[in-house]
Design a protein around this motif. Structure first.
Motif, short mmCIF file in Angstrom:
data_model
loop_
_atom_site.label_atom_id
_atom_site.label_comp_id
_atom_site.label_asym_id
_atom_site.label_seq_id
_atom_site.Cartn_x
_atom_site.Cartn_y
_atom_site.Cartn_z
N ASP A 408 -22.91 -18.63 -48.13
CA ASP A 408 -23.23 -18.80 -49.53
C ASP A 408 -22.86 -17.50 -50.23
O ASP A 408 -21.71 -17.12 -50.24
CB ASP A 408 -24.69 -19.20 -49.72
CG ASP A 408 -24.99 -19.67 -51.14
OD1 ASP A 408 -24.06 -19.72 -51.97
OD2 ASP A 408 -26.15 -19.99 -51.44
N LYS A 409 -23.80 -16.75 -50.78
CA LYS A 409 -23.49 -15.47 -51.41
C LYS A 409 -24.08 -14.28 -50.66
O LYS A 409 -24.12 -13.17 -51.19
CB LYS A 409 -24.01 -15.47 -52.86
CG LYS A 409 -23.46 -16.58 -53.72
CD LYS A 409 -21.95 -16.60 -53.74
CE LYS A 409 -21.43 -17.74 -54.59
NZ LYS A 409 -20.09 -18.18 -54.23
N THR A 410 -24.54 -14.50 -49.44
CA THR A 410 -25.11 -13.42 -48.64
C THR A 410 -24.06 -12.91 -47.67
O THR A 410 -23.43 -13.70 -46.97
CB THR A 410 -26.35 -13.92 -47.86
OG1 THR A 410 -27.32 -14.42 -48.80
CG2 THR A 410 -26.97 -12.78 -47.06
N PRO A 411 -23.85 -11.58 -47.60
CA PRO A 411 -22.83 -11.05 -46.69
C PRO A 411 -23.19 -11.33 -45.24
O PRO A 411 -24.35 -11.31 -44.86
CB PRO A 411 -22.83 -9.54 -46.99
CG PRO A 411 -24.18 -9.27 -47.56
CD PRO A 411 -24.56 -10.50 -48.32
N GLN A 412 -22.15 -11.57 -44.42
CA GLN A 412 -22.38 -11.81 -43.01
C GLN A 412 -21.28 -11.15 -42.19
O GLN A 412 -20.16 -10.96 -42.65
CB GLN A 412 -22.45 -13.30 -42.69
CG GLN A 412 -21.16 -14.05 -42.91
CD GLN A 412 -21.26 -15.53 -42.55
OE1 GLN A 412 -22.32 -16.04 -42.23
NE2 GLN A 412 -20.14 -16.24 -42.61
N ILE A 413 -21.63 -10.77 -40.95
CA ILE A 413 -20.70 -10.13 -40.04
C ILE A 413 -20.88 -10.74 -38.66
O ILE A 413 -21.88 -11.41 -38.38
CB ILE A 413 -20.92 -8.60 -39.96
CG1 ILE A 413 -22.34 -8.29 -39.45
CG2 ILE A 413 -20.67 -7.93 -41.30
CD1 ILE A 413 -22.59 -6.82 -39.17
N GLU A 414 -19.91 -10.48 -37.79
CA GLU A 414 -20.04 -10.82 -36.38
C GLU A 414 -20.82 -9.72 -35.67
O GLU A 414 -20.55 -8.53 -35.87
CB GLU A 414 -18.67 -10.99 -35.74
CG GLU A 414 -17.82 -12.10 -36.32
CD GLU A 414 -18.23 -13.48 -35.82
OE1 GLU A 414 -19.01 -13.54 -34.86
OE2 GLU A 414 -17.74 -14.47 -36.40
N ALA A 415 -21.78 -10.09 -34.85
CA ALA A 415 -22.57 -9.13 -34.09
C ALA A 415 -22.97 -9.77 -32.77
O ALA A 415 -22.76 -10.98 -32.56
CB ALA A 415 -23.79 -8.67 -34.88
N VAL A 416 -23.57 -8.97 -31.88
CA VAL A 416 -23.90 -9.45 -30.53
C VAL A 416 -25.32 -9.02 -30.17
O VAL A 416 -25.66 -7.83 -30.27
CB VAL A 416 -22.91 -8.89 -29.48
CG1 VAL A 416 -23.27 -9.41 -28.10
CG2 VAL A 416 -21.47 -9.26 -29.84
#
Length: 537
Positions: A408-416
């Motif tokens: 949506d409008k929330t930032p997201q990243i790949e993480a583990v």
């Protein structure tokens, strides 16, 4: 253990005022790609009959359409207009009074844009194609342009409000499918049903009038999921066909720009106050204040009901707010003419009101709209924010760039987390640490894996309260930084944003305050470094 109440303001999930202005789908002229069987032939014959009932071949002479309308909601009206040039595919819709839908949508015939909350957004995926969008929404588009159906199906007849209908299922080459209800008496298509995001959207077409050689509906009503009350009604006051395209305004709106940067002031640094472990800043609204707002990457512009009433802001629409809680709450849409912080200003900003904020020691939140316009460094150790001029920003720090996208409008990243990869949103408006989504918890059996279940943590959020199981992981890796022994909150209840099947979890302030993090929304990157702040857990 139960912690002191804190708060998390999240994005808006549904905006009624941003619905398309004209969905006058009373019939269509379909070029059939491949039809087999008597039922398909019957369906095609019914659609041809429906086309004849509203103008038939007269549609071949239609080049443009101009519409003026008023859309009525439960508590307010919005006036607007729209234009379509069928030859080029250009389209424009204007709702000047709406905070969210102002100059809401336009197309140059190749791509599709929407302006919401003051930001010009190019649509991605199927929504970027004007043919798909207008083909679903505009009655005149079907007749003037035609469309190819991959499949037609004659469904069982229906009866509604004493009227008998034949029902034809239309499946387009794009995969979009919907049902047209054809009145047995008038032979017009007077109802359309389509399942969108799991909800049945029903549109009734009424008040048919002659416009030259054509017959068009001057009223449409969007019904609720139970086919009961109208959620909104659109009433057309004027339809003009074949106005010269040169007299129509299809220009794209100018995007919002943050004022206050200069060659001598390419970055602005301001202190922030850690209020309940959140990032609180001082804002002016319409020259008044300052007021205390949270900088929340998981939110849009939100204002408390109290401040909304104090500033006597206009009511311009209705929205439903959702967050980590299982429920939603109803808010009002409004416009603040100018917001300011440390000499930086944004004009004509749309805000949502929230009654939840009246019970909290803040006046509102800012998030996506502000952060999109300026690369922003959050230095938790020094308790300061640095806003950069996007025209001259170049990152010169030691961190590697991590790709940044949006949920949506929330930032997201790949993480583990402990060897389990996934997409994690970054939410500076939540005082949790690392909240795992319910689908991710169930997929990897995290309750059993971490032997969680003894400690329940509760928070007050938009959407009510949320409860999670508190435990600890071993290692969390994000953006080249490793966080040992992270506190975890395991979501085990449905509803809210932590029920998304595409999300692994949400990174909150318990993790973030151990970092320095620079967001470059427009560049699609985030830069993450560890700092000397240790977790307070």
């Amino acid at each position: 253990m139960l912690v002191r109440p804190f708060f998390s303001i999240r994005r808006t999930s549904r905006v009624f005022s941003a619905l398309p202005a004209i969905r006058l789908a009373a019939g269509l002229c379909l070029a059939i790609a491949s039809l087999r069987g008597v039922a398909a032939d019957d369906a095609a014959a019914l659609l041809a009959q429906a086309r004849a009932a509203v103008g038939g071949d007269a549609w071949r002479q239609v080049k443009t359409q101009h519409v003026q309308f008023v859309r009525t909601y439960l508590d307010h009206d919005e006036a607007g207009s729209s234009d379509i040039d069928f030859a080029s595919g250009r389209y424009a819709q204007r709702i000047p009074s709406s905070a969210v839908a102002r100059l809401m949508s336009r197309s140059d015939g190749q791509s599709f844009w929407r302006q919401r909350m003051g930001k010009l957004e190019k649509q991605e995926g199927a929504a970027r194609d004007p043919e798909l969008h207008l083909g679903r929404q505009s009655y005149a588009w079907w007749f003037a342009r035609g469309a190819k159906a991959r499949r037609l199906e004659l469904k069982a007849p229906r009866r509604h409000a004493g009227v008998d209908y034949a029902v034809v299922r239309v499946e387009l080459a794009s995969g979009i499918a919907f049902d047209y209800w054809i009145n047995d008496g008038t032979h017009r298509i007077e109802r359309r049903q389509e399942v969108i995001d799991g909800k049945t959207l029903t549109i009734d077409y009424r008040d048919f009038r002659r416009v030259g050689a054509l017959t068009l509906p001057f009223e449409e009503s969007v019904r609720d999921a139970t086919d009961g009350a109208d959620e909104e009604t659109l009433r057309v006051s004027t339809i003009v066909l074949n106005r010269p395209a040169a007299q129509m305004d299809f220009s794209l709106p100018q995007p919002a720009v943050m004022q206050g940067f200069s060659a001598q002031r390419s970055a602005v640094t301001v202190p922030f106050e850690p209020c309940e472990a959140h990032i609180c800043v001082l804002l002016t609204l319409n020259g008044q204040g300052p007021f205390k707002f949270i900088l929340d990457t998981g939110a849009r512009n939100v204002i408390s009901d109290k401040l909304y009433r104090r500033l006597r802001l206009p009511a311009q629409g209705v929205a439903v707010l959702s967050g980590l809680g299982q429920q939603t709450e109803r808010g009002v849409l409004t416009t603040v003419q100018q917001i300011g912080m440390a000499g930086l200003t944004l004009d004509r900003q749309a805000f949502f009101t929230s009654p939840t904020l009246d019970n909290l020691p803040i006046d509102g939140t800012i998030g996506y709209e502000w952060l999109w316009l300026t690369p922003t460094l959050i230095d938790y150790a020094a308790r300061r924010l640095t806003f950069h001029d996007p025209q001259h920003f170049v990152y010169r720090g030691p961190a590697a760039a991590t790709p940044l996208s949006f949920h949506d409008k929330t930032p997201q990243i790949e993480a583990v987390l402990d060897g389990l990869p996934g997409k994690f949103t970054i939410d500076t408006g939540s005082d949790f640490s690392l909240t795992m989504s319910k689908p991710f918890v169930e997929r990897y059996r995290l309750v059993e894996k971490y032997q969680a279940g003894e400690t329940i943590q509760t928070a007050q959020v938009i959407g009510g309260t949320t409860q999670v199981l508190k435990t600890r992981g071993k290692l969390f890796e994000l953006g080249g930084v490793q966080i040992a022994d992270p506190t975890l909150e395991l979501s085990t209840r449905g509803g809210g944003t932590m029920n998304s099947p595409t999300l692994a979890g949400n990174i909150s302030n318990g993790i973030l305050r151990q970092l320095n993090i620079l967001f470059d929304y427009q560049g699609g990157k985030v830069y993450i470094e560890p700092n000397k702040v240790t977790s307070a857990e």
